[in-house]
Scaffold this motif. Structure first.
Motif, mmCIF file in Angstrom:
data_model
loop_
_atom_site.group_PDB
_atom_site.id
_atom_site.type_symbol
_atom_site.label_atom_id
_atom_site.label_comp_id
_atom_site.label_asym_id
_atom_site.label_seq_id
_atom_site.Cartn_x
_atom_site.Cartn_y
_atom_site.Cartn_z
ATOM 1 N N GLN A 2 0.755 -1.206 0.009
ATOM 2 C CA GLN A 2 -0.029 -0.012 -0.041
ATOM 3 C C GLN A 2 0.798 1.228 -0.195
ATOM 4 O OE1 GLN A 2 -3.085 0.256 -0.241
ATOM 5 N NE2 GLN A 2 -4.003 -1.563 0.496
ATOM 6 N N SER A 3 0.393 2.190 -0.547
ATOM 7 C CA SER A 3 1.031 3.586 -0.462
ATOM 8 C C SER A 3 -0.040 4.685 -0.463
ATOM 9 C CB SER A 3 2.042 3.464 -1.759
ATOM 10 O OG SER A 3 1.374 3.995 -3.025
ATOM 11 N N VAL A 4 0.287 5.890 -0.077
ATOM 12 C CA VAL A 4 -0.448 7.111 -0.075
ATOM 13 C C VAL A 4 0.377 8.199 -0.742
ATOM 14 C CG1 VAL A 4 -2.185 6.250 1.445
ATOM 15 C CG2 VAL A 4 -0.104 7.408 2.318
ATOM 16 N N THR A 5 -0.212 8.996 -1.515
ATOM 17 C CA THR A 5 0.401 10.207 -1.932
ATOM 18 C C THR A 5 -0.369 11.414 -1.697
ATOM 19 O OG1 THR A 5 0.763 9.259 -3.983
ATOM 20 C CG2 THR A 5 0.765 11.430 -4.120
ATOM 21 N N TYR A 25 -4.731 7.023 -2.409
ATOM 22 C CA TYR A 25 -4.155 5.626 -2.194
ATOM 23 C C TYR A 25 -4.011 4.942 -3.343
ATOM 24 C CZ TYR A 25 -8.923 3.817 -2.103
ATOM 25 O OH TYR A 25 -10.153 3.492 -2.562
ATOM 26 N N SER A 26 -3.249 4.179 -3.174
ATOM 27 C CA SER A 26 -2.959 3.202 -4.255
ATOM 28 C C SER A 26 -3.402 1.720 -3.919
ATOM 29 C CB SER A 26 -1.498 3.006 -4.928
ATOM 30 O OG SER A 26 -0.504 2.504 -3.882
ATOM 31 N N SER A 27 -4.432 1.387 -4.333
ATOM 32 C CA SER A 27 -4.912 -0.174 -3.938
ATOM 33 C C SER A 27 -6.245 -0.576 -4.939
ATOM 34 C CB SER A 27 -5.108 -0.226 -2.378
ATOM 35 O OG SER A 27 -5.613 -1.565 -1.980
ATOM 36 N N LYS A 69 -14.128 5.928 -3.160
ATOM 37 C CA LYS A 69 -13.370 4.592 -3.728
ATOM 38 C C LYS A 69 -13.199 4.945 -5.222
ATOM 39 C CE LYS A 69 -14.209 -0.311 -4.638
ATOM 40 N NZ LYS A 69 -15.374 -1.468 -4.376
ATOM 41 N N SER A 70 -14.141 5.704 -5.991
ATOM 42 C CA SER A 70 -13.987 5.828 -7.513
ATOM 43 C C SER A 70 -12.725 6.709 -7.504
ATOM 44 C CB SER A 70 -15.229 6.467 -8.322
ATOM 45 O OG SER A 70 -15.555 7.804 -7.447
ATOM 46 N N GLU A 71 -12.488 7.455 -6.705
ATOM 47 C CA GLU A 71 -11.285 8.415 -7.123
ATOM 48 C C GLU A 71 -9.936 8.098 -6.414
ATOM 49 O OE1 GLU A 71 -14.115 12.352 -7.391
ATOM 50 O OE2 GLU A 71 -12.490 12.446 -6.198
ATOM 51 N N THR A 72 -10.457 6.918 -5.450
ATOM 52 C CA THR A 72 -8.904 6.430 -4.503
ATOM 53 C C THR A 72 -8.462 7.549 -3.930
ATOM 54 O OG1 THR A 72 -7.373 6.629 -6.446
ATOM 55 C CG2 THR A 72 -8.466 4.449 -6.055
ATOM 56 N N SER A 73 -9.602 8.421 -3.164
ATOM 57 C CA SER A 73 -9.218 9.496 -2.384
ATOM 58 C C SER A 73 -9.632 9.463 -0.863
ATOM 59 C CB SER A 73 -9.500 10.837 -2.980
ATOM 60 O OG SER A 73 -11.037 10.898 -3.298
ATOM 61 N N PHE A 74 -9.024 10.146 -0.321
ATOM 62 C CA PHE A 74 -9.419 10.415 1.195
ATOM 63 C C PHE A 74 -8.973 11.774 1.556
ATOM 64 C CE2 PHE A 74 -11.169 8.828 5.105
ATOM 65 C CZ PHE A 74 -10.553 9.146 5.949
ATOM 66 N N HIS A 75 -9.616 12.786 1.216
ATOM 67 C CA HIS A 75 -9.208 14.251 1.285
ATOM 68 C C HIS A 75 -9.844 14.731 2.944
ATOM 69 C CE1 HIS A 75 -7.709 13.919 -2.542
ATOM 70 N NE2 HIS A 75 -8.857 14.462 -3.098
ATOM 71 N N LEU A 76 -8.807 15.516 3.418
ATOM 72 C CA LEU A 76 -9.108 16.060 4.737
ATOM 73 C C LEU A 76 -9.703 17.452 4.532
ATOM 74 C CD1 LEU A 76 -8.846 15.387 7.850
ATOM 75 C CD2 LEU A 76 -6.733 16.763 7.708
ATOM 76 N N THR A 77 -10.768 17.697 5.247
ATOM 77 C CA THR A 77 -11.360 19.064 5.165
ATOM 78 C C THR A 77 -11.853 19.690 6.687
ATOM 79 O OG1 THR A 77 -13.550 18.258 4.885
ATOM 80 C CG2 THR A 77 -12.210 18.716 2.736
#
Lengths: 113, 114
Positions: A2-5, A25-27, A69-77
């Motif tokens: 796993q990795s995150v950018t 994330y990449s998964s 999931k569709s964007e493989t994202s987990f943005h913080l706001t």
């Protein structure tokens, strides 16, 4: 593995402005996802986490994050930045097995008056 | 008690010294970790103990020697360190080795090797 950018090593906002810190994330399988905050010369404090269920996760200090999931994202706001939010923020990922956390490179949030 | 306690908070040591970092938790967690963090960088995993047994060693030099006397305590023994080993050393714990619950971190030991 796993990795995150984390996009952007530094993000600058004015006090009262919207905070948006990006994490991808990449998964192909949705992992466990976390946001941590680190103040100078301190350890890491868990802000929030996504494991299963509701994709909009609320955390401490008024922060929230949305798992997409569709964007493989987990943005913080956070709707309105405070001076006390100035810190380093790390996105982290773990797969659903017996793995350890892998951290992104971090984003330094700068808040100006 | 929901804390991970690390001692000392600061440590300055010479390259010929032997010292130890200590970490303690009373949350009943069965996995404990040592991380190394250089300035402006993310934490890097060094060691993982799961149920008091070393389960992951991320190819760390032998001058770093971990010890887990019991499920609440984790030590990191230091010997013949180099200046490049100067960093913030973080201890963390979790209920199990899996990452579902996230980790609880201590506030770290700031190590300076002179």
């Amino acid at each position: 593995a796993q990795s995150v950018t984390q996009l952007g090593s530094h993000v600058s906002v004015s006090e009262g402005a919207l905070v948006l810190l990006r994490c991808n994330y990449s998964s192909s399988v949705p992992p466990y996802l976390f946001w941590y905050v680190q103040y100078p010369n301190q350890g890491l404090q868990l802000l929030l986490k996504y494991t299963t269920g509701a994709t909009l996760v609320k955390g401490i200090n008024g922060f929230e994050a949305e798992f997409k999931k569709s964007e493989t994202s987990f943005h913080l706001t956070k709707p309105s930045a405070h001076m006390s939010d100035a810190a380093e923020y790390f996105c982290a990922v773990s797969d659903r097995g017996y793995s350890t956390l892998t951290f992104g490179k971090g984003t330094m949030l700068l808040v100006s008056p | 008690d929901t804390e991970v306690t690390q001692t000392p908070k600061h440590l300055v040591m010479g390259m010929t010294n032997k010292k130890s970092l200590k970490c303690e938790q009373h949350m009943g967690h069965r996995a404990m970790y040592w991380y190394k963090q250089k300035a402006k960088k993310p934490p890097e995993l060094m060691f993982v103990y799961s149920y008091e047994k070393l389960s992951i060693n991320e190819s760390v030099p032998s001058r770093f020697s971990p010890e887990c006397p019991n499920s609440s305590l984790l030590n990191l023994h230091l010997h013949a360190l180099q200046p490049e080993d100067s960093a913030l050393y973080l201890c963390a714990s979790s209920q199990g080795q899996g990452g579902r619950e996230g980790y609880t971190f201590g506030s770290g030991t700031r190590l300076t090797v002179v």
